[in-house]
Enzyme design. Structure first.
Site, PDB file in Angstrom:
ATOM      1  N   GLN A  11      30.807 -61.681  10.598  1.00 50.24           N
ATOM      2  CA  GLN A  11      31.895 -61.135  11.411  1.00 50.24           C
ATOM      3  C   GLN A  11      31.381 -60.299  12.576  1.00 50.24           C
ATOM      4  OE1 GLN A  11      34.896 -58.997   9.221  1.00 50.24           O
ATOM      5  NE2 GLN A  11      35.848 -58.167  11.046  1.00 50.24           N
ATOM      6  N   GLU A  69      32.593 -67.810   5.536  1.00 50.91           N
ATOM      7  CA  GLU A  69      34.024 -68.089   5.353  1.00 50.91           C
ATOM      8  C   GLU A  69      34.643 -68.310   6.731  1.00 50.91           C
ATOM      9  OE1 GLU A  69      36.867 -65.868   5.929  1.00 50.91           O
ATOM     10  OE2 GLU A  69      35.561 -64.597   7.127  1.00 50.91           O
ATOM     11  N   GLY A 142      27.360 -58.993   3.585  1.00 53.52           N
ATOM     12  CA  GLY A 142      26.593 -59.971   2.826  1.00 53.52           C
ATOM     13  C   GLY A 142      26.040 -61.099   3.667  1.00 53.52           C
ATOM     14  N   THR A 143      26.860 -61.627   4.596  1.00 54.73           N
ATOM     15  CA  THR A 143      26.403 -62.735   5.443  1.00 54.73           C
ATOM     16  C   THR A 143      25.380 -62.252   6.465  1.00 54.73           C
ATOM     17  OG1 THR A 143      28.574 -63.798   5.205  1.00 54.73           O
ATOM     18  CG2 THR A 143      27.153 -64.601   6.961  1.00 54.73           C
ATOM     19  N   THR A 177      31.639 -49.328   5.375  1.00 53.03           N
ATOM     20  CA  THR A 177      32.678 -50.319   5.076  1.00 53.03           C
ATOM     21  C   THR A 177      32.523 -50.882   3.673  1.00 53.03           C
ATOM     22  OG1 THR A 177      31.318 -52.068   6.059  1.00 53.03           O
ATOM     23  CG2 THR A 177      32.901 -50.984   7.504  1.00 53.03           C
ATOM     24  N   ASN A 204      27.218 -48.412  14.638  1.00 56.02           N
ATOM     25  CA  ASN A 204      28.589 -48.224  15.112  1.00 56.02           C
ATOM     26  C   ASN A 204      28.903 -46.768  15.424  1.00 56.02           C
ATOM     27  OD1 ASN A 204      29.291 -50.912  15.065  1.00 56.02           O
ATOM     28  ND2 ASN A 204      30.120 -50.861  12.997  1.00 56.02           N
ATOM     29  N   ASN A 226      32.214 -53.572  21.056  1.00 57.12           N
ATOM     30  CA  ASN A 226      31.554 -54.807  21.483  1.00 57.12           C
ATOM     31  C   ASN A 226      31.436 -54.916  22.997  1.00 57.12           C
ATOM     32  OD1 ASN A 226      30.958 -55.780  18.916  1.00 57.12           O
ATOM     33  ND2 ASN A 226      33.000 -56.669  18.661  1.00 57.12           N
ATOM     34  N   GLU A 252       7.236 -61.228  27.139  1.00 58.97           N
ATOM     35  CA  GLU A 252       6.726 -59.969  27.685  1.00 58.97           C
ATOM     36  C   GLU A 252       7.293 -58.776  26.928  1.00 58.97           C
ATOM     37  OE1 GLU A 252       5.957 -59.469  32.083  1.00 58.97           O
ATOM     38  OE2 GLU A 252       7.251 -61.233  32.117  1.00 58.97           O
TER      39      GLU A 252
END
EC number: 3.6.5.-
Length: 452
Positions: A11, A69, A142-143, A177, A204, A226, A252
């Protein structure tokens, strides 16, 4: 042509990627459907670094979005940029990693590895001179921790001579989280230590504080965060994509910033970071920009660079910048007593200068400015990020809390201790590198310590 393939995992990686590609399209004059906008295309740009051109003149990002997912990738498929991305370059599974490194690395993620690598091979085959890979992910989930580590390990085998640069989001000091974030982070970093070439460390909390204090956003959301990440990525990669008087390529970065393979975790900073409302009150000359990128408040990770020493740094200027002004500004920084450099590194600075002005998107909080400066730096204070992470890991692991969730996915419990010991060794490495004595540095290497 020196192409770069961007890989967005999980995500955090995919949502950051959406903002990055929106900005890349704006900078290279490419519309949301991949067609070229001749009125805004820049003559100095080499969009082939990041985009491949199709038979009908449509430009397609050299990227891959992967999640275990489908929901996040589905939102990209339904976004205003849905026609930009190649459908085969968005890969999803059917069940998520449930914030579990072991699921992303050993079970659910393992089933998706081959199809992901096959697709990357096809993208690479369409390149004439591939520079390397940029990988966007978070180590808290996890991902982003498990599958990203698995993929980076495989890339080391499939593309051993190509640079792998990651933008890695670490858990924040105050923002969690998931309760098992410390496990995921330590296990993932253990893998990145061996298999990644450069890791730009983001967190974050640091970016939230930038949004609040610099951009005057009272309640920042992930989209705001973002935007900051995308502007930083744009500045760091500017000299890879536009012609300039002093350009820097991916190799470099690695050559100049990484003295030993393990010591590849970087701080990043950007200046100016000012809101549209405040733009009228800032001078933003080269000297001021250069000084600003060394300030702790502009760092994208929560640590104080003045507590450590700089091993090396790359400064990337863009816009209305004169080379002599850069030289004078760097001399001024070197003379400051509160900015320290290790005495065993012969050349602390690599400079890139590019005439392409910064671009901001219409919905961005950033002010449109004439010039900017970004820095990637190797500073021993980055160990503060690992110290916090290790302390939180120790609190959990002392009780063996939640360990069974990882072991039930095929992971050996001994991997926890192995990863934690590796991170302890990394902390020690940074402590020794900060030593002022060249003799001590030599003796550390003679004793066969972990810097190899």
């Amino acid at each position: 042509m020196r192409e770069i393939i961007n890989i967005h995992i999980g995500q955090a990686g995919i949502q950051a990627g959406e903002q990055v590609w929106s900005l890349m399209c704006a900078e290279h004059g490419i519309n949301q459907d991949g067609t070229r906008n001749s009125t805004s295309a820049n003559g100095n740009s080499d969009c082939s670094v990041l985009f491949s051109e199709g038979s009908r003149g449509k430009y397609v990002p050299r990227n891959l979005m992967v999640d275990l997912e489908p929901s996040v990738v589905d939102s990209v498929r339904n976004s205003s940029y849905k026609e930009l991305y190649h459908p085969a370059q968005m890969i999803t599974g059917r069940e998520d990693a449930a914030n579990n490194f072991a699921r992303g690395h050993y079970t659910v993620g393992k089933d998706m590895l081959d199809v992901t690598v096959d697709r990357l091979r096809k993208i690479a085959d369409n390149c004439t001179s591939l520079q390397g890979f940029q990988i966007f992910h978070s180590v808290g989930g996890g991902t982003g921790s498990g599958f990203a580590s698995l993929l980076v390990e495989r890339l080391s085998v499939e593309f051993p001579k190509k640079c792998k640069l990651s933008y890695t989001v670490y858990p924040s000091p105050q923002l969690a989280t998931s309760v098992v974030e410390p496990y995921n982070s330590v296990l993932s970093t253990h893998s990145l230590l061996e298999h990644n070439d450069i890791s730009v460390v983001l967190d974050n909390q640091a970016i939230y504080d930038i949004c609040k204090q610099r951009l005057k956003i009272e309640r920042a959301n992930y989209r705001n965060l973002n935007h900051v990440i995308s502007q930083t990525v744009s500045a760091i990669t500017c000299s890879l994509r536009f012609s300039g008087s002093l350009n820097v390529d991916m190799n470099e970065y690695q050559t100049n910033l990484v003295p030993y393979p393990r010591i590849h975790f970087m701080l990043s900073s950007l200046a100016p970071m000012i809101s549209r409302q405040e733009n009228y009150y800032h001078e933003n000359n080269v000297a001021e920009l250069t000084s600003s990128v060394f300030e702790a408040d502009n760092m994208m990770a929560k640590c104080n660079p003045r507590d450590g020493k700089y091993i090396a740094s790359c400064l990337m200027y863009r816009g209305d910048v004169v080379n002599k002004e850069v030289t004078d500004a760097v001399k001024n920084v070197k003379s400051k007593a509160n900015i320290q450099f290790v005495d065993w590194s012969p050349c602390a600075f690599k400079i890139g200068v590019n005439s392409q002005k910064p671009t901001v998107l219409p919905d961005s909080e950033f002010a449109q400015v004439e010039r900017s400066c970004a820095m990637i730096s190797n500073n021993t204070a980055i160990s503060q990020v690992f110290e916090r992470m290790n302390d939180k890991f120790d609190l959990l692991y002392a009780k063996r809390a939640y360990v069974h969730h990882f072991v039930s996915e095929g992971m050996e419990e001994g991997e926890f201790a192995e990863a934690r010991e590796d991170l302890a060794a990394l902390e020690k490495d940074y402590t020794e590198l900060a030593s002022n004595s060249v003799n001590e540095e030599d003796s550390m290497l003679d004793e066969g310590e972990t810097l190899n």
